[in-house]
Design a protein around this motif. Sequence first.
Motif, mmCIF file in Angstrom:
data_model
loop_
_atom_site.group_PDB
_atom_site.id
_atom_site.type_symbol
_atom_site.label_atom_id
_atom_site.label_comp_id
_atom_site.label_asym_id
_atom_site.label_seq_id
_atom_site.Cartn_x
_atom_site.Cartn_y
_atom_site.Cartn_z
ATOM 1 N N TYR A 750 0.873 -1.170 0.087
ATOM 2 C CA TYR A 750 -0.047 0.101 0.095
ATOM 3 C C TYR A 750 0.653 1.320 -0.099
ATOM 4 N N TRP A 751 1.685 1.304 0.963
ATOM 5 C CA TRP A 751 2.737 2.272 0.980
ATOM 6 C C TRP A 751 3.545 2.594 -0.326
ATOM 7 N N ALA A 752 3.821 1.621 -0.808
ATOM 8 C CA ALA A 752 4.576 1.679 -2.309
ATOM 9 C C ALA A 752 3.691 2.271 -3.308
ATOM 10 N N GLN A 753 2.404 2.075 -3.289
ATOM 11 C CA GLN A 753 1.535 2.493 -4.218
ATOM 12 C C GLN A 753 1.299 4.094 -3.817
ATOM 13 N N GLU A 754 1.211 4.377 -2.408
ATOM 14 C CA GLU A 754 0.667 5.757 -2.047
ATOM 15 C C GLU A 754 2.073 6.458 -2.389
ATOM 16 N N MET A 755 3.234 6.127 -2.234
ATOM 17 C CA MET A 755 4.243 6.785 -2.711
ATOM 18 C C MET A 755 4.572 7.144 -3.997
ATOM 19 N N MET A 756 4.213 6.188 -5.027
ATOM 20 C CA MET A 756 4.235 6.351 -6.283
ATOM 21 C C MET A 756 3.107 7.214 -6.866
ATOM 22 N N VAL A 757 2.008 7.054 -6.117
ATOM 23 C CA VAL A 757 0.756 7.942 -7.061
ATOM 24 C C VAL A 757 0.944 9.362 -6.251
ATOM 25 N N THR A 758 1.021 9.415 -5.170
ATOM 26 C CA THR A 758 1.009 10.872 -4.782
ATOM 27 C C THR A 758 2.212 11.640 -4.964
ATOM 28 N N HIS A 759 3.268 10.993 -5.754
ATOM 29 C CA HIS A 759 4.336 11.741 -6.177
ATOM 30 C C HIS A 759 4.325 11.394 -7.679
ATOM 31 N N ARG A 760 3.337 12.019 -8.453
ATOM 32 C CA ARG A 760 3.146 11.419 -9.837
ATOM 33 C C ARG A 760 3.745 12.414 -10.823
ATOM 34 N N LEU A 821 11.020 3.892 2.011
ATOM 35 C CA LEU A 821 10.329 2.601 2.577
ATOM 36 C C LEU A 821 11.262 1.376 2.672
ATOM 37 N N THR A 822 11.691 1.000 3.808
ATOM 38 C CA THR A 822 12.294 -0.158 3.989
ATOM 39 C C THR A 822 12.141 -0.688 5.512
ATOM 40 N N SER A 823 12.779 -1.661 5.637
ATOM 41 C CA SER A 823 12.815 -2.543 6.875
ATOM 42 C C SER A 823 13.917 -3.574 6.876
ATOM 43 N N PRO A 840 6.620 4.915 5.400
ATOM 44 C CA PRO A 840 7.757 5.536 4.690
ATOM 45 C C PRO A 840 8.364 6.616 5.569
ATOM 46 N N VAL A 841 9.414 6.631 5.347
ATOM 47 C CA VAL A 841 10.019 7.733 6.356
ATOM 48 C C VAL A 841 10.845 8.958 5.252
ATOM 49 N N THR A 842 10.266 10.165 5.873
ATOM 50 C CA THR A 842 10.755 11.319 5.096
ATOM 51 C C THR A 842 12.021 12.173 5.746
ATOM 52 N N SER A 843 12.812 12.578 4.968
ATOM 53 C CA SER A 843 14.099 13.269 5.506
ATOM 54 C C SER A 843 14.352 14.395 4.465
ATOM 55 N N ARG A 844 15.048 15.027 5.153
ATOM 56 C CA ARG A 844 15.480 16.347 4.152
ATOM 57 C C ARG A 844 16.745 16.067 3.371
ATOM 58 N N LEU A 845 16.782 16.386 2.082
ATOM 59 C CA LEU A 845 18.035 16.233 1.274
ATOM 60 C C LEU A 845 18.728 17.637 1.313
ATOM 61 N N MET A 846 19.963 17.672 1.376
ATOM 62 C CA MET A 846 20.641 19.022 1.260
ATOM 63 C C MET A 846 21.723 19.045 0.360
ATOM 64 N N GLY A 847 22.451 20.277 -0.233
ATOM 65 C CA GLY A 847 23.299 20.171 -1.173
ATOM 66 C C GLY A 847 23.001 19.770 -2.575
ATOM 67 N N LEU A 848 22.036 19.613 -2.900
ATOM 68 C CA LEU A 848 21.444 19.119 -4.168
ATOM 69 C C LEU A 848 21.767 20.064 -5.386
ATOM 70 N N ASP A 849 22.244 19.595 -6.375
ATOM 71 C CA ASP A 849 22.577 20.275 -7.673
ATOM 72 C C ASP A 849 22.209 19.618 -8.876
ATOM 73 N N ARG A 850 22.710 19.971 -9.922
ATOM 74 C CA ARG A 850 22.409 19.237 -11.274
ATOM 75 C C ARG A 850 23.239 17.772 -11.336
ATOM 76 N N SER A 851 24.183 17.672 -10.404
ATOM 77 C CA SER A 851 24.897 16.297 -10.110
ATOM 78 C C SER A 851 25.014 16.282 -8.521
ATOM 79 N N PHE A 852 24.415 15.105 -8.094
ATOM 80 C CA PHE A 852 24.642 14.805 -6.774
ATOM 81 C C PHE A 852 24.665 13.449 -6.444
ATOM 82 N N SER A 853 25.108 12.862 -5.435
ATOM 83 C CA SER A 853 25.163 11.647 -5.234
ATOM 84 C C SER A 853 24.060 11.215 -3.835
#
Length: 869
Positions: A750-760, A821-823, A840-853
């Motif tokens: 369910y969560w996998a679907q929710e993640m895909m569908v609500t970030h469409r 989403l993992t365990s 699903p656990v949400t966290s912030r990403l920082m330092g993003l650019d046109r190329s990032f790791s």
Amino acid sequence: MCIKVSPAFSLAFALVLALPMFAIVPSFAQRPSPVAQWNFEEGTGRDTSSSEVGNAGTLQGDAGWDLGVTGGHALRLSGGTGFADIPSAVVDTSRSFTVTACVKLHRANGWQTLVSEDGTQVSGFFLQLRGDSGEFAFTNLSKDDPASDTTLAGSKVDPLPEVWYHLVGVYDAAAQTLSLYVNGILQQTTVCRSPWRATGHTIIGRGKYGGNPVDFAAATIDTVRLYASPLSAPEIRTLYAADLPPANRSLDTVRPGTMRIDSSRPGPPLSLSQHGLMTEEINHSYDGGLYGELIQNRAFQDDPKEPVHWSVRQDGGALGTIRLDQDQPIAGTALTTSLRLDVTAAGGRVGIANEGYWGIPIRPNTTYQASFYAKGAPRVSGPVTVSLESADGQTVYARADIRGVSGAWQHYRVDLKTRRAAPVLGRFVISVGQTGTLWLNLVSLFPPTYQGRPNGNRPDLMEKLAGLKPAFLRFPGGNYLEGDTIASRFDWKRTLGPLPQRPGHQTPWTYRSTDGLGLTEFLQWCDELKMEPLLAVYAGYSLNQYRNPNPERVLPGPALRPFVQDALDEIEYLTGGPQTKWGALRIKNGHPEPLRLQYIEVGNEDNFDASRSYDGRFAQFYDAIKAKYPRLKIIATIPVRSRVPDVIDEHYYLPPRAFEQDVHHYDHYDRRGPKVFVGEWASQDGNTTPTLNSALGDAAWMTGMERNAEVVVLETYAPLLVNINPGAKQWDHPNLIGYDALSSFVSPSYWAQEMMVTHRGDVVLPATVDNAVRFADSVTRDSSTGVIYIKAVNWAAQAQPMTITLAGTGRIMPNGTAIVLTSPDLEDANTVAEPRKIVPVTSRLMGLDRSFSYQFAPHSVTVLQLQTK
Ligand code: AHR
């Protein structure tokens, strides 16, 4: 014969020497010794010796030599004709034994047996990679017969090619179990009660099945041992540590990958209308599930002989009996069978109790609406008491009295309001305190429903469904549409109007439907979740056509005409105005607005129809529907030649691994052919609600459907709902949302679907991924907000580092979001007891650019949300 010291033996010896003198050390005598051990150190010629006396082998076919796991040599097999043959059965497979091997697969798929012992027809055991699941397994057939039962201890480790693994299979005769260890870790222990003795050759590199050599391994194999005893977990860990040096362990193997996203070449447009819900009456999805009714067998038609789910209550010395009575029908209704309560001795109370659908959920501060038809003989002078009680009757949570029950059928209603108490599973009781006879029918109890609709749905389940943002509802099924027989199909006209008019019907899923959730309620459900109906119409095929040697058939032509007309009427019921016969009835039934309807599905899974008449049946429906409703798109359940359907419904129930390996399924579909509705799909791993393992397969499959949105225009997971009580479910495979009477939970899928569908987003962006294994992705963009969504599934057991580069886009804002989403364990799942174990656990990403790791977590579904400017 050269006798070598095994690596395990030397390590143990070194450890003992290093220990202080006062330490208690296990004596060598207690260490298990293999019956045979092949180190494959020869590196030349066709012979291979065992470290123990005897059991020398010869290389067969194209078997050759390779570098071993610790240097030295190993047996190299191409998957062609090669194996090492030891011309005797080294262990007695009817007794305890252990087999160990170091294995490097050259391809990580297909059937490959690494070590086995020949029987006449099949191997006595198979230490193998399985072609069906893609998993390592230690497998036993119950007899020397390919048709006998298979028992296996499997593994959730993702085998990678060209990586060394340490495999150990243990048969413990005392415990009657098979166990498989991979890299020193126990994967699974399975009961195995049917050992038999294989007396043929011991084989390294293939198995035997149907009397023939099979499953030739494409692998390098080193250090194979056989023991005539079951090794313990610590002993196996010690062997693993000795056999596989850390540098060769798969879990330490990390390959940095790259993902290049090109925003300047957007792919197919995406729309929220791709994702919907598929439902039917299965697993008590409606009765005992979504439909709010709490009384099971409310109209006493579930069993013609017994008032099942009802019992008689006799308190304080009062006596009575209950039975079904077919002689007191309620005129002008479908209520033909009533419950008769004969009170033979007064003193306390005598009543009838209903256990509900595995308990009546009694919540604090809640108002329940109870109602029933009743009549007495003679008229009931005292009160008829209605109560909500604990299962043992000791605590009454709410009660109300009804007076004046006469000698004629009448309908009664009363509210039951509970006070403060913990939510409990209890029972519903109707009782009297005087002698005489009371008849009851359509005994109903409703808790508050979603949006307060009378005869409505259960709120917690509706909220969970709403969370999936479904654009449409495929109904009424599935097999539920077809019925086992023509008479027990979903006959929509018999599901309309006031409840007393609905006879209910037998479903193909073993129980009767009340049809309280009938066609009008499907439409109300659509309204409440803002879904469009995707209506499946009965098309002349019922399930008995493949279950029954003399099936009833509806073949194309005149016999089918009434069913085609029924479908036209049904479409009119959904879409017609007040001037139409069926539109007017819908309005009368409480649904004034016509529904927006785009798709009609003709039948369900007609590939099972042994008469092979679908082509003709489809044409008859197609012509009639298109003639009256030219704008409707018509879905066929299988490819047909007679007409060109607008859409074809494809169903996929596969193991997670098969989905993962098939993520490019739609990449090469003909863009000019009919569109696809994946009307049922789910990855199945043997559990009733999906585990993380299933969720990974589901999410991987979804990436493929999303990337190919111009082909896959509609998709629905199935089945959607399951009442988890023993006896309530029929589908012993994953079902998306589970519940009992009081609680519900959603699965990782369910969560996998929710993640895909609500970030469409609204368009697919092309992405090229290199150097990542066991990885699936779909990248999309929302044109209105400029947000890019990177959706990825890493089903490998190791983290996947990735350099992500975006071309053709504006600036990437430095801050973004990661939802993961993992365990820890692939087998982890949510349950009623632990509903939020995997979320699903949400966290912030920082330092993003046109190329990032970014490092994708092991066994994870991830959505990265990037803001462009
Ligand atoms: O989803 C469960 C069943 O699977 C459906 O009723 C049927 O269409 C399919 O076989």
